[in-house]
Design an enzyme around this catalytic site. Sequence first.
Site, PDB file in Angstrom:
ATOM      1  N   ASP A 104       1.054  -1.021   0.343  1.00  0.00           N
ATOM      2  CA  ASP A 104      -0.205   0.163  -0.022  1.00  0.00           C
ATOM      3  C   ASP A 104       0.664   1.067   0.163  1.00  0.00           C
ATOM      4  O   ASP A 104       2.087   1.151   0.447  1.00  0.00           O
ATOM      5  CB  ASP A 104      -0.606   0.063   1.227  1.00  0.00           C
ATOM      6  CG  ASP A 104      -1.859  -1.149   1.291  1.00  0.00           C
ATOM      7  OD1 ASP A 104      -2.023  -1.876   0.088  1.00  0.00           O
ATOM      8  OD2 ASP A 104      -2.195  -1.325   2.515  1.00  0.00           O
TER       9      ASP A 104
HETATM   10  N1  URA Z   1      -1.200  -5.200   3.610  1.00  0.00           N
HETATM   11  C1  URA Z   1      -1.803  -4.623   4.172  1.00  0.00           C
HETATM   12  O1  URA Z   1      -2.901  -4.349   4.584  1.00  0.00           O
HETATM   13  N2  URA Z   1      -1.192  -3.733   3.442  1.00  0.00           N
HETATM   14  C2  URA Z   1       0.398  -3.999   2.303  1.00  0.00           C
HETATM   15  O2  URA Z   1       0.561  -2.931   2.439  1.00  0.00           O
HETATM   16  C3  URA Z   1       0.476  -5.199   2.593  1.00  0.00           C
HETATM   17  C4  URA Z   1       0.126  -6.565   3.483  1.00  0.00           C
END
Ligand code: URA
Length: 234
Positions: A104
């Site tokens: 993310d």
């Molecule tokens: N899980 C999440 O919530 N965000 C990420 O970036 C990776 C795994």
Amino acid sequence: MIRLDKYLSDASPYSRKEVRALVKRNAVTVNGAAAKSADMKINEEKDTVCVNGTQIQYRKFIYIMLNKPQGYLSATEDDRDPVVVDLLPEELKHFAPFPVGRLDKDTEGLLLLTNDGQFDHELMSPRKNLFKRYYAELDLPATEEDITSFAEGMEFKEFSAKPARLEIDPEDPRKVWVEISEGKYHQVKRMCERVGKNVLFLKRIAIGDLKLDETLECGNVRELTSEELAIFGW
Ligand code: URA
């Protein structure tokens, strides 16, 4: 055997046209002698090719480890936000790498980039069952019941999360480590939300047995070593 201009345009930032100009200026040597023409044949395994005295190793594929900072999209381009490829030096951008999977925008840590589609395919394949390990900081302390909930797997509207491992820092139960074998959208955050906690900070620290190089500062990259590639059978 490949042509000198192909060798250099594959393995360095120079275009074929630039290689021709460099050859004319005697800036390219093959095994120590000035290259006579851009279409001379090169043995990629044996010949030593230098441009302005710097050796250019032949390779088509690259494999990069990035310690991703917050604020970057796991993408090659975007109209609005900065993307992880912006963090690469020009000589690596030349290979047109793309991220293997996603983190993310506000997640930090280990992200791989490559231009090798087969490597990407192999790592992303569900049958590979590769565990990804994350360090997270939560708004509330995690509990023993949360460990059980993670271990049982969870059902969401769009997907079911396979059993996952939650470890709690005994000194500070707001700090946890999560291991998941999938990479569904916001998976770690959503699993934590399911047990009533919000993730305030998230960092990926390992993919399978490949650990984030802790000497790599946030925002920095380096190429994977052959030992690290061997972890994935590459
Ligand atoms: N899980 C999440 O919530 N965000 C990420 O970036 C990776 C795994």
